[in-house]
Design a protein around this motif. Sequence first.
Motif, PDB file in Angstrom:
ATOM      1  N   VAL A   1       0.834  -1.197   0.000  1.00 26.33           N
ATOM      2  CA  VAL A   1       0.000   0.000   0.000  1.00 26.33           C
ATOM      3  C   VAL A   1       0.872   1.251   0.000  1.00 26.33           C
ATOM      4  N   TRP A   2       1.884   1.267   0.860  1.00 25.08           N
ATOM      5  CA  TRP A   2       2.755   2.439   0.937  1.00 25.08           C
ATOM      6  C   TRP A   2       3.519   2.653  -0.365  1.00 25.08           C
ATOM      7  N   LEU A   3       3.931   1.571  -1.009  1.00 25.16           N
ATOM      8  CA  LEU A   3       4.635   1.697  -2.290  1.00 25.16           C
ATOM      9  C   LEU A   3       3.723   2.313  -3.354  1.00 25.16           C
ATOM     10  N   LEU A   4       2.483   1.844  -3.409  1.00 23.10           N
ATOM     11  CA  LEU A   4       1.549   2.383  -4.391  1.00 23.10           C
ATOM     12  C   LEU A   4       1.202   3.844  -4.093  1.00 23.10           C
ATOM     13  N   VAL A   5       1.063   4.161  -2.815  1.00 19.76           N
ATOM     14  CA  VAL A   5       0.766   5.537  -2.428  1.00 19.76           C
ATOM     15  C   VAL A   5       1.926   6.456  -2.801  1.00 19.76           C
TER      16      VAL A   5
ATOM     17  N   GLY B   1      -8.083   6.060   1.527  1.00 16.69           N
ATOM     18  CA  GLY B   1      -7.901   7.430   1.993  1.00 16.69           C
ATOM     19  C   GLY B   1      -6.462   7.883   1.846  1.00 16.69           C
ATOM     20  N   LEU B   2      -5.520   6.981   2.115  1.00 14.22           N
ATOM     21  CA  LEU B   2      -4.104   7.307   1.918  1.00 14.22           C
ATOM     22  C   LEU B   2      -3.808   7.596   0.450  1.00 14.22           C
ATOM     23  N   LEU B   3      -4.427   6.825  -0.437  1.00 17.01           N
ATOM     24  CA  LEU B   3      -4.233   7.067  -1.869  1.00 17.01           C
ATOM     25  C   LEU B   3      -4.770   8.441  -2.247  1.00 17.01           C
TER      26      LEU B   3
ATOM     27  N   VAL C   1      10.039  -2.250  -7.427  1.00 10.05           N
ATOM     28  CA  VAL C   1       9.712  -2.516  -6.020  1.00 10.05           C
ATOM     29  C   VAL C   1       8.486  -3.405  -5.821  1.00 10.05           C
ATOM     30  N   LEU C   2       7.579  -3.453  -6.784  1.00  9.13           N
ATOM     31  CA  LEU C   2       6.403  -4.296  -6.597  1.00  9.13           C
ATOM     32  C   LEU C   2       6.742  -5.756  -6.882  1.00  9.13           C
ATOM     33  N   PRO C   3       6.077  -6.687  -6.218  1.00  4.53           N
ATOM     34  CA  PRO C   3       6.325  -8.105  -6.500  1.00  4.53           C
ATOM     35  C   PRO C   3       5.910  -8.456  -7.923  1.00  4.53           C
ATOM     36  N   ALA C   4       6.552  -9.485  -8.450  1.00  6.39           N
ATOM     37  CA  ALA C   4       6.251  -9.908  -9.821  1.00  6.39           C
ATOM     38  C   ALA C   4       4.806 -10.378  -9.927  1.00  6.39           C
ATOM     39  N   ASP C   5       4.255 -10.276 -11.131  1.00  9.16           N
ATOM     40  CA  ASP C   5       2.873 -10.693 -11.360  1.00  9.16           C
ATOM     41  C   ASP C   5       2.744 -12.204 -11.292  1.00  9.16           C
ATOM     42  N   HIS C   6       1.701 -12.644 -10.649  1.00  2.00           N
ATOM     43  CA  HIS C   6       1.313 -14.055 -10.663  1.00  2.00           C
ATOM     44  C   HIS C   6      -0.124 -14.092 -11.144  1.00  2.00           C
ATOM     45  N   LEU C   7      -0.308 -14.479 -12.389  1.00  2.00           N
ATOM     46  CA  LEU C   7      -1.632 -14.421 -12.988  1.00  2.00           C
ATOM     47  C   LEU C   7      -2.577 -15.352 -12.262  1.00  2.00           C
TER      48      LEU C   7
END
Length: 411
Positions: free
Chosen positions: A5-9, A130-132, A176-182
């Motif tokens: 969440v913090w990374l996306l924010v 709300g953080l976003l 920084v985000l984890p790799a996609d796992h479809l």
Amino acid sequence: MPRTVWLLVGARAINRLGAFSLPFLTVLISTEFGASATTAGVLSAAFGLATIPSRLAGGRLAVRLGRRRTMVLGLTGCALAQLGIAAAGSLAAVALFAVLLGLAFELYEPPSQGMIADAVGPADRVRAYGLLNTALAIGGTGAGLIAAGLGRWDLRWLFVVDALTCLVCALVLQLVLPADHLRPKAPTTGPAGAGGQGGAASPWRDRALCAMFGAGTIFALVTMQIMIALPLSLDRRGLEPADAGLLFTTSAVTVVAAQPALRLRRLAELPDSAALALGYVLMAAGLAGYAVAHTLPAFTAATVLWSLGDVLLLGRALSVVAELAPPGATDRYLAAYGISWGIATVLAPVTSTQALEHAGVAVLWAATAGLCLALAAAQLLVVDTLIGRTRRSRAPGTDRSPEATGQVSRT
């Protein structure tokens, strides 16, 4: 909040910091290429129309390509389109890249919102969204200052810097985000809304989502009308139109300062529809203040009021939509709900300017306040009922099969 969440924010704040070029698209078209105001408005509307399929595509691509890939693709596409606008040598080229920008513009939203929904429990979604919203407000405040400086130099550089922030945001997310796992494809049959109609592949068959979408579209229209009509209203009241920038900054500061209030027990424990209705009432109070305001302090007080309503509405609405989605359909539900902003982007320039032209400042804002009060009533009387039906239909132990409901044909 979880690290995701913090990374996306943080990434969203970086991206928003550069998102100052779009309000100047019509100015660029008019000043650089000598186009009429009508032509500039049509091209801006074309951008708004293109964001609608972009939002839907974001939900689909998040499932098929993965969320991280979709976000990076959308940000990279925005960067390339904005560089194209900056380098365009003709009005036709600007129009082409404006449409391409719209097609890439909303790819980011459904996967990022879906990732937040999956990263936290239902009880924490309102605070996470709300953080976003806070990140957008903080970035928007800085964006206005950057635009004020670069815009005096050369409008094309606004699009260049905006493109660079998109690329930086894409790089951060890729690293920084984890790799996609479809995930497995969502089923196309089974209950997906009030009355058990449709499936995860058809969010529009969910009556509760359609009700939230209708309310969300009107809310988005109100928000976009504020962006467009507030500077014009200041001018008609004998104030400096540029002071709208101060009011928008006031709104951003209010959104940031009010975030801790979302953790107050009485507010956090409010039922969703009650919280949403309260948000609409606060917005109505602020917009009614615009109808009678004639001084900058009066406009500022009204801005604080409707911004407090905005704090209650955005995070809570996204949380409700995420909860309505069946397993595996969060991205598509959020994408469907989010196209309300594309519709509002197309309609608001027409509705706000026509209302000001034919009815005046007081009538415009009084009518908009009345619209918010109608939304509050509809939320409590109609939308809440449909949401309740959907929640009950998906409650553990609820059997929605044809055998249980007596809908089996007998021979």
